[in-house]
Enzyme design. Structure first.
Site, short mmCIF file in Angstrom:
data_model
loop_
_atom_site.label_atom_id
_atom_site.label_comp_id
_atom_site.label_asym_id
_atom_site.label_seq_id
_atom_site.Cartn_x
_atom_site.Cartn_y
_atom_site.Cartn_z
N HIS A 288 21.90 -44.34 -15.36
CA HIS A 288 22.64 -44.15 -14.24
C HIS A 288 23.82 -45.60 -14.41
O HIS A 288 23.47 -46.68 -14.62
CB HIS A 288 22.40 -44.32 -12.89
CG HIS A 288 21.47 -43.22 -12.54
ND1 HIS A 288 21.86 -42.30 -11.65
CD2 HIS A 288 20.13 -42.82 -12.93
CE1 HIS A 288 20.76 -41.44 -11.40
NE2 HIS A 288 19.88 -41.78 -12.14
N HIS A 331 14.53 -48.91 -6.04
CA HIS A 331 15.35 -50.11 -5.98
C HIS A 331 15.18 -50.95 -4.95
O HIS A 331 14.78 -50.78 -3.90
CB HIS A 331 16.84 -49.89 -6.49
CG HIS A 331 17.37 -49.08 -5.29
ND1 HIS A 331 17.19 -47.68 -5.21
CD2 HIS A 331 18.44 -49.20 -4.43
CE1 HIS A 331 18.09 -47.10 -4.23
NE2 HIS A 331 18.63 -48.26 -3.66
N GLU A 337 21.89 -51.99 3.21
CA GLU A 337 22.40 -50.72 2.89
C GLU A 337 22.10 -49.86 4.34
O GLU A 337 21.07 -49.69 4.93
CB GLU A 337 21.84 -49.80 2.04
CG GLU A 337 21.95 -50.46 0.54
CD GLU A 337 21.16 -49.72 -0.77
OE1 GLU A 337 20.68 -48.58 -0.39
OE2 GLU A 337 21.31 -50.16 -1.86
N HIS A 361 18.01 -49.53 5.05
CA HIS A 361 17.24 -50.32 4.10
C HIS A 361 17.86 -51.84 3.85
O HIS A 361 18.86 -51.75 3.28
CB HIS A 361 17.23 -49.66 2.86
CG HIS A 361 16.70 -48.28 2.98
ND1 HIS A 361 17.27 -47.05 2.37
CD2 HIS A 361 15.68 -47.69 3.52
CE1 HIS A 361 16.70 -46.10 2.50
NE2 HIS A 361 15.62 -46.35 3.26
N HIS A 367 12.94 -48.98 -1.75
CA HIS A 367 13.25 -47.76 -1.17
C HIS A 367 13.70 -46.74 -2.49
O HIS A 367 13.92 -47.27 -3.76
CB HIS A 367 14.33 -47.54 -0.19
CG HIS A 367 15.59 -48.19 -0.55
ND1 HIS A 367 16.09 -49.65 -0.51
CD2 HIS A 367 16.89 -47.65 -0.98
CE1 HIS A 367 17.00 -49.95 -1.02
NE2 HIS A 367 17.79 -48.83 -1.08
#
Length: 431
Positions: A288, A331, A337, A361, A367
């Site tokens: 990613h 991560h 966030e 988070h 999470h």
């Protein structure tokens, strides 16, 4: 009487010249001794006067009466909308909320705002305030102005008809609107009820990110942003102006509508953007890219390369990476966030994260996908692409800890057992 719309002009940060009546814009001078048509000239500045030309934002307004005309300000009580993020302890636990319930009594956009979280504030001119709104009534004979922050509005349910001093901005789910600091406006509900998200940006103004090695095209394109043309109303009557100043709400009476700007020119104005025009960039080999590749707008912070606020979206896209775990990986971030869901299903959660809901988070809180999503993605055939359709999620990301408000922590729609979604992750170690 509704303010009549008069179309839009494309482009982000362009210098716009627009007039609702021919001859209302003066020629050659911003502040002539006598403005055309008996209007008043007024400058609205969103940056310091001496800001570099490339970053300077201001507009000249030509209006029927100047903004200085209003009555005395008195405090206005709306206890759910504030900047009280607290100085006490903040739990590192993951948090999630079900959709904000729609009101049962008549509630307009301002009274329907509920503060969930934030950091910093208008005094330090850094940080963000995160709020949700749920309303079922038009703003009647009242207007709002935020002297503390520009407001990024993300509708989730229902269309908003936002009439501002500089023109009309219509938005619906999958669109966003940005109302600059200090601009007066009112909100009507085209569908009778509405719900969504608002992020106050206390720092430097939102802007498009640089593209770096991506090149000249991709992500959000400047031409897809729209600024309203001038539109006005000339009405006398009994009105009220609600002004947010230094984290508190104030109310003043007015004897005329403040939406009386007949013409304006400049680059400090409301704008809107259709998130479906976002040109998503992604991997076509393996792994990613970081989620910053989904960045729509950001507000620069004091450290180069680190934003005060990032606004990121996760919309429809094609995942073609081979031999790769395709949902967002597990991560922990230095950044914090706050996520919301506009439509559909977020591909990292099997259930529980509903449109109109939210999650938080914070810094270094682990999470990622829940157990069901992990198992499904681990067994998927990655020789074939995944077409992610019918979804739109977003994230407000900030380098500072996002502090939840007391009312958000105690809300009946907070999912206090959110952490259970990871408890089913098995020990698959085969060492």
């Amino acid at each position: 009487m509704a303010l009549a719309g008069n179309g839009y002009q494309p482009g982000f940060g362009n210098h716009v010249s627009t007039q609702a009546i021919a001859g209302a814009l003066p020629l050659g001078r911003n502040s002539p001794q006598v403005a055309p048509l008996g209007l008043y000239a007024e400058q609205l500045s969103g940056t310091a006067f001496t800001a570099p030309r490339a970053h300077n934002r201001r507009s000249w307004l030509y209006r029927i009466r100047p903004a200085a005309m209003h009555g005395h300000f008195a405090e206005y009580e709306q206890t759910r909308f504030h900047n009280v993020f607290g100085a006490g302890k903040v739990s590192p636990e993951q948090m999630r909320w079900s959709p904000l319930p729609l009101p049962e009594s008549a509630t307009d956009f301002i009274d329907g705002l509920v503060t969930y979280a934030g950091n910093g504030g208008p005094e330090s001119q850094t940080g963000i305030g995160i709020h949700l709104y749920a309303c079922n009534r038009d703003m009647q004979d009242r207007f709002f102005s935020n002297a503390d922050a520009e407001m990024l509005i993300v509708p989730q349910l229902g269309r908003l008809h936002i009439e501002t001093e500089l023109g009309v901005v219509d938005v619906e789910p999958h669109w966003i609107a940005v109302i600059p600091r200090g601009v007066r406006f009112r909100v009507s509900l085209s569908d009778g009820q509405a719900r969504g998200y608002v992020c106050e940006n206390f720092g430097a103004l939102l802007q498009l990110p640089d593209l770096g090695p991506i090149g000249s095209n991709g992500l959000a394109n400047p031409r897809d942003f729209e600024t309203p043309n001038a539109a006005f109303e000339d009405i006398d009557g009994q009105f009220e102006l609600i002004n947010k100043f230094q984290g508190h709400l104030w109310r003043a009476e007015m004897t005329h509508s403040p939406l009386n700007v007949v013409a304006w020119h400049g680059n400090y104005a409301p704008y809107r953007y259709d998130l479906r025009n976002f040109n998503t960039i992604g991997s076509i080999s393996f792994d990613h890219p970081d989620p910053s590749i989904f960045l729509v707008l950001h507000a620069p912070g004091p450290v180069a390369g680190v934003s005060n606020l990032d606004f990121v979206i996760f919309g429809p896209r094609i995942l073609a990476m081979r031999d790769t775990f395709r949902p967002p990986w597990f991560h922990r971030n230095i950044a914090s966030e706050f996520m919301g869901l506009i439509d559909g299903v977020y591909d990292a959660k099997a259930e529980g994260f509903a449109p109109g809901g939210a999650s938080l988070h914070n810094c270094m809180t682990g999470h990622g996908p829940d157990a069901e999503t992990f198992d499904k993605a681990s067994a998927a055939d990655t020789s074939k692409p995944d077409f992610i359709r019918g979804t739109m999620a977003f994230m407000f990301e900030c380098p500072l800890v996002i502090r939840p408000s007391e009312q958000a922590l105690m809300a009946s729609h907070r999912q206090t057992e959110y952490i259970d979604c990871w408890q089913g992750l098995r020990n698959n170690f085969r060492g």
